[in-house]
Scaffold this motif. Structure first.
Motif, PDB file in Angstrom:
ATOM      1  N   ASP A   1     -18.509  33.312 -14.389  1.00  0.00           N
ATOM      2  CA  ASP A   1     -17.647  33.135 -15.470  1.00  0.00           C
ATOM      3  C   ASP A   1     -16.037  33.098 -15.114  1.00  0.00           C
ATOM      4  O   ASP A   1     -15.212  33.115 -16.375  1.00  0.00           O
ATOM      5  N   VAL A   2     -15.843  33.066 -14.046  1.00  0.00           N
ATOM      6  CA  VAL A   2     -14.345  32.618 -13.507  1.00  0.00           C
ATOM      7  C   VAL A   2     -14.334  31.735 -12.704  1.00  0.00           C
ATOM      8  O   VAL A   2     -15.410  31.210 -12.149  1.00  0.00           O
ATOM      9  N   PRO A   3     -13.342  30.973 -12.458  1.00  0.00           N
ATOM     10  CA  PRO A   3     -13.102  29.769 -11.426  1.00  0.00           C
ATOM     11  C   PRO A   3     -13.597  30.129 -10.255  1.00  0.00           C
ATOM     12  O   PRO A   3     -13.067  31.158  -9.691  1.00  0.00           O
ATOM     13  N   LEU A   4     -14.228  29.255  -9.633  1.00  0.00           N
ATOM     14  CA  LEU A   4     -14.780  29.346  -8.097  1.00  0.00           C
ATOM     15  C   LEU A   4     -13.477  29.651  -7.271  1.00  0.00           C
ATOM     16  O   LEU A   4     -13.768  30.574  -6.325  1.00  0.00           O
ATOM     17  N   THR A   5     -12.640  28.908  -7.612  1.00  0.00           N
ATOM     18  CA  THR A   5     -11.372  28.975  -6.333  1.00  0.00           C
ATOM     19  C   THR A   5     -10.892  30.194  -6.491  1.00  0.00           C
ATOM     20  O   THR A   5     -10.201  30.785  -5.585  1.00  0.00           O
ATOM     21  N   TYR A   6     -11.169  31.186  -7.620  1.00  0.00           N
ATOM     22  CA  TYR A   6     -10.767  32.602  -7.280  1.00  0.00           C
ATOM     23  C   TYR A   6     -11.273  33.279  -6.224  1.00  0.00           C
ATOM     24  O   TYR A   6     -10.501  34.227  -5.867  1.00  0.00           O
ATOM     25  N   TYR A   7     -12.241  32.806  -5.544  1.00  0.00           N
ATOM     26  CA  TYR A   7     -12.905  33.446  -4.473  1.00  0.00           C
ATOM     27  C   TYR A   7     -12.262  33.091  -3.313  1.00  0.00           C
ATOM     28  O   TYR A   7     -12.541  33.753  -2.214  1.00  0.00           O
ATOM     29  N   THR A   8     -10.989  32.264  -3.367  1.00  0.00           N
ATOM     30  CA  THR A   8     -10.405  32.025  -2.208  1.00  0.00           C
ATOM     31  C   THR A   8      -9.103  32.999  -2.178  1.00  0.00           C
ATOM     32  O   THR A   8      -8.294  33.047  -1.339  1.00  0.00           O
ATOM     33  N   GLY A   9      -9.123  33.541  -3.216  1.00  0.00           N
ATOM     34  CA  GLY A   9      -7.803  34.418  -3.638  1.00  0.00           C
ATOM     35  C   GLY A   9      -7.970  35.714  -4.367  1.00  0.00           C
ATOM     36  O   GLY A   9      -8.383  36.881  -3.781  1.00  0.00           O
ATOM     37  N   ILE A  10      -7.865  35.630  -5.650  1.00  0.00           N
ATOM     38  CA  ILE A  10      -7.777  36.996  -6.503  1.00  0.00           C
ATOM     39  C   ILE A  10      -9.090  37.797  -6.119  1.00  0.00           C
ATOM     40  O   ILE A  10      -9.379  38.949  -6.127  1.00  0.00           O
ATOM     41  N   LEU A  11     -10.236  36.941  -6.089  1.00  0.00           N
ATOM     42  CA  LEU A  11     -11.560  37.594  -5.890  1.00  0.00           C
ATOM     43  C   LEU A  11     -12.124  37.567  -4.509  1.00  0.00           C
ATOM     44  O   LEU A  11     -13.352  37.772  -4.243  1.00  0.00           O
ATOM     45  N   GLY A  12     -11.297  37.114  -3.660  1.00  0.00           N
ATOM     46  CA  GLY A  12     -11.574  37.087  -2.186  1.00  0.00           C
ATOM     47  C   GLY A  12     -10.505  37.850  -1.393  1.00  0.00           C
ATOM     48  O   GLY A  12     -10.538  38.943  -1.630  1.00  0.00           O
ATOM     49  N   ARG A  13     -10.205  37.623  -0.110  1.00  0.00           N
ATOM     50  CA  ARG A  13      -9.441  38.121   0.805  1.00  0.00           C
ATOM     51  C   ARG A  13      -8.381  38.562   0.188  1.00  0.00           C
ATOM     52  O   ARG A  13      -7.717  39.937   0.454  1.00  0.00           O
ATOM     53  N   ALA A  14      -7.542  37.952  -0.623  1.00  0.00           N
ATOM     54  CA  ALA A  14      -6.085  38.228  -1.134  1.00  0.00           C
ATOM     55  C   ALA A  14      -6.405  39.307  -2.037  1.00  0.00           C
ATOM     56  O   ALA A  14      -5.618  40.255  -2.135  1.00  0.00           O
ATOM     57  N   GLY A  15      -7.274  39.228  -3.058  1.00  0.00           N
ATOM     58  CA  GLY A  15      -7.544  40.201  -4.116  1.00  0.00           C
ATOM     59  C   GLY A  15      -7.965  41.725  -3.386  1.00  0.00           C
ATOM     60  O   GLY A  15      -7.219  42.746  -3.808  1.00  0.00           O
ATOM     61  N   ILE A  16      -8.774  41.715  -2.356  1.00  0.00           N
ATOM     62  CA  ILE A  16      -9.054  43.180  -1.752  1.00  0.00           C
ATOM     63  C   ILE A  16      -8.094  43.369  -0.823  1.00  0.00           C
ATOM     64  O   ILE A  16      -7.859  44.726  -0.744  1.00  0.00           O
ATOM     65  N   THR A  17      -7.151  42.590  -0.373  1.00  0.00           N
ATOM     66  CA  THR A  17      -5.997  43.051   0.420  1.00  0.00           C
ATOM     67  C   THR A  17      -5.061  43.505  -0.530  1.00  0.00           C
ATOM     68  O   THR A  17      -4.568  44.907  -0.120  1.00  0.00           O
ATOM     69  N   ALA A  18      -4.829  43.237  -1.673  1.00  0.00           N
ATOM     70  CA  ALA A  18      -3.975  43.761  -2.679  1.00  0.00           C
ATOM     71  C   ALA A  18      -4.443  45.258  -3.133  1.00  0.00           C
ATOM     72  O   ALA A  18      -3.512  46.080  -3.301  1.00  0.00           O
ATOM     73  N   TYR A  19      -5.759  45.092  -3.420  1.00  0.00           N
ATOM     74  CA  TYR A  19      -6.234  46.345  -3.995  1.00  0.00           C
ATOM     75  C   TYR A  19      -6.399  47.420  -3.067  1.00  0.00           C
ATOM     76  O   TYR A  19      -6.072  48.409  -3.339  1.00  0.00           O
ATOM     77  N   GLY A  20      -6.807  47.339  -1.885  1.00  0.00           N
ATOM     78  CA  GLY A  20      -6.856  48.314  -1.007  1.00  0.00           C
ATOM     79  C   GLY A  20      -5.548  48.728  -0.338  1.00  0.00           C
ATOM     80  O   GLY A  20      -5.172  50.002  -0.284  1.00  0.00           O
ATOM     81  N   GLY A  21      -4.693  47.561  -0.269  1.00  0.00           N
ATOM     82  CA  GLY A  21      -3.230  48.272   0.325  1.00  0.00           C
ATOM     83  C   GLY A  21      -2.281  49.067  -0.643  1.00  0.00           C
ATOM     84  O   GLY A  21      -1.557  49.688  -0.180  1.00  0.00           O
ATOM     85  N   PHE A  22      -2.401  48.323  -1.829  1.00  0.00           N
ATOM     86  CA  PHE A  22      -1.738  49.104  -3.003  1.00  0.00           C
ATOM     87  C   PHE A  22      -2.361  50.593  -3.458  1.00  0.00           C
ATOM     88  O   PHE A  22      -1.728  51.446  -3.345  1.00  0.00           O
ATOM     89  N   PHE A  23      -3.546  50.661  -3.580  1.00  0.00           N
ATOM     90  CA  PHE A  23      -4.075  51.714  -4.308  1.00  0.00           C
ATOM     91  C   PHE A  23      -4.508  52.803  -3.028  1.00  0.00           C
ATOM     92  O   PHE A  23      -4.283  53.927  -3.168  1.00  0.00           O
ATOM     93  N   GLU A  24      -5.236  52.216  -2.109  1.00  0.00           N
ATOM     94  CA  GLU A  24      -5.823  53.001  -0.828  1.00  0.00           C
ATOM     95  C   GLU A  24      -4.457  53.693  -0.037  1.00  0.00           C
ATOM     96  O   GLU A  24      -4.565  54.683   0.481  1.00  0.00           O
ATOM     97  N   MET A  25      -3.753  52.704   0.486  1.00  0.00           N
ATOM     98  CA  MET A  25      -2.408  53.046   1.115  1.00  0.00           C
ATOM     99  C   MET A  25      -1.347  53.552   0.291  1.00  0.00           C
ATOM    100  O   MET A  25      -0.539  54.483   0.864  1.00  0.00           O
ATOM    101  N   GLY A  26      -1.073  52.902  -0.753  1.00  0.00           N
ATOM    102  CA  GLY A  26       0.175  53.307  -1.464  1.00  0.00           C
ATOM    103  C   GLY A  26      -0.021  54.592  -2.333  1.00  0.00           C
ATOM    104  O   GLY A  26       0.844  55.127  -2.529  1.00  0.00           O
ATOM    105  N   SER A  27      -1.368  55.053  -2.837  1.00  0.00           N
ATOM    106  CA  SER A  27      -1.558  56.125  -3.397  1.00  0.00           C
ATOM    107  C   SER A  27      -0.652  56.260  -4.670  1.00  0.00           C
ATOM    108  O   SER A  27       0.276  57.136  -4.816  1.00  0.00           O
ATOM    109  N   PRO A  28      -0.705  55.210  -5.625  1.00  0.00           N
ATOM    110  CA  PRO A  28       0.528  55.117  -6.527  1.00  0.00           C
ATOM    111  C   PRO A  28       0.348  56.245  -7.471  1.00  0.00           C
ATOM    112  O   PRO A  28      -0.926  56.842  -7.937  1.00  0.00           O
ATOM    113  N   LYS A  29       1.320  56.655  -8.199  1.00  0.00           N
ATOM    114  CA  LYS A  29       1.352  57.437  -9.400  1.00  0.00           C
ATOM    115  C   LYS A  29       2.354  56.830 -10.283  1.00  0.00           C
ATOM    116  O   LYS A  29       3.011  56.190 -10.326  1.00  0.00           O
ATOM    117  N   LYS A  30       1.873  57.223 -11.672  1.00  0.00           N
ATOM    118  CA  LYS A  30       2.434  56.560 -12.830  1.00  0.00           C
ATOM    119  C   LYS A  30       4.098  57.099 -12.885  1.00  0.00           C
ATOM    120  O   LYS A  30       4.343  58.068 -12.563  1.00  0.00           O
TER     121      LYS A  30
END
Length: 343
Positions: free
Chosen positions: A124-153
């Motif tokens: 239900d999302v564009p297939l192109t998204y799996y080259t980016g937001i739902l692919g390597r770029a997305g998991i890069t941003a998610y893991g790098g920010f949340f797992e390594m950045g440990s952000p707080k409000k």
């Protein structure tokens, strides 16, 4: 066994300095659309390919132990993409499945099953998204920010190359967490995009800033808690002066250094000691085990319009060299995608 043409983008020769379109060549070969007997490989029809800055590093002539993914002159480039399974020798995949993983820059690929990372299950999302937001770029941003950045409000976040495939997501993740976020980009239009479309609190064009330290102090008078590093060089040097005590730097990439024969010095590394800064590099594959959790987080936000994603689409393998080279002059706006064939 039907043989069909197979257009490819090959590396003409090893690259020194900034890549040029002439470093690559479009050729046509043939491929048999039938798996060899007893093969556990997967025969793929490539649909969408991801253009990424790291690909420049694979064009260098290997020194010492080569990267197993390094390109060889006369052979096709490789990268991440979305493909359709035409025939499979592996039980996890069947004819007609759509997958994303590592493939070649060509129309059809015979790939080891280990190079396929995930089967696509949400359509239900564009297939192109799996080259980016739902692919390597997305998991890069998610893991790098949340797992390594440990952000707080309430924390202060700075993102370099902020309008790119990864940076635009990090900024939006930061806002969803309740952080204050500023990004840098290379044109006024891209800076405007950060604020108008991605919801950044501020941004600046690093090319128009004679003093990056002053620019950061203007946007972060109290300092930076989290820096998502995509650029390196002078930007990193200025950021180190503006980090808060016990700040975190997630090192995703250093695009400003990829085409230099001699890397720029970073003279403020002692700030890591003085401020007890945690600085760590990572690779997207580090976070692949989190992919189901990542999808649970990001898909509802996409569907509800709380996360947006900008893509820059180039049509046809023939435009592949220009699309890839354009990454290093800032020609693209958002995630650069190369269309091989539309599903």
């Amino acid at each position: 066994m039907a043989q069909v043409r197979n257009k490819q983008v090959i590396l003409s020769n090893y690259v020194s300095g900034f890549p040029k379109e002439s470093d690559m060549e479009i050729v046509e070969t043939t491929i048999t659309l039938k798996l060899p007997q007893y093969s556990n490989e997967v025969l793929l029809k490539n649909l969408y390919l991801s253009c990424d800055p790291y690909m420049r590093n694979l064009m260098d002539k290997p020194e010492g132990a080569p990267n197993p993914l390094s390109y060889t002159p006369g052979s096709p480039l490789g990268g991440y993409g979305v493909s359709k399974v035409l025939e499979s020798g592996h039980p996890d995949y069947k004819k007609g499945d759509l997958v994303w993983g590592f493939t070649k820059w060509e129309e059809y690929s015979l790939a080891p099953s280990a190079q396929i990372h995930f089967k696509i299950e949400h359509f239900d999302v564009p297939l192109t998204y799996y080259t980016g937001i739902l692919g390597r770029a997305g998991i890069t941003a998610y893991g790098g920010f949340f797992e390594m950045g440990s952000p707080k409000k309430g924390e202060n976040v700075f993102v370099s190359a902020a309008s790119g495939a990864v940076g635009q997501l990090v900024g939006q993740f930061a806002k969803l967490t309740g952080c204050y976020v500023v990004g840098s980009a290379g044109t006024k239009d891209k800076v405007d995009l950060l604020k108008s479309k991605f919801g950044f609190d501020g941004g600046f064009n690093y090319k128009e800033e004679p003093d990056l330290d002053a620019a950061l102090k203007r946007h972060f008078p109290e300092g930076i808690d989290i820096y998502f590093e995509n650029v390196g060089g002078k930007t990193l040097d200025a950021v180190l002066l503006n980090m808060k005590l016990r700040g975190r730097i997630a090192v995703c990439g250093m695009i400003s250094q990829y085409n230099l024969s001699q890397h720029e010095d970073v003279s403020n590394l002692a700030q890591i000691i003085y401020k007890r800064i945690r600085m760590e590099g990572f690779n997207a594959t580090d976070f692949y085990p989190l992919y189901p959790k990542f999808l649970e987080f990001v898909l509802p936000h996409i569907r509800e319009g709380k996360i947006v994603y900008v893509e820059d689409i180039a049509e046809g393998l023939g435009n592949g060299p220009a699309a890839l080279v354009g990454l290093f002059s800032g020609r693209n706006v958002g995630k650069q995608v190369l269309v091989v064939a539309r599903e």
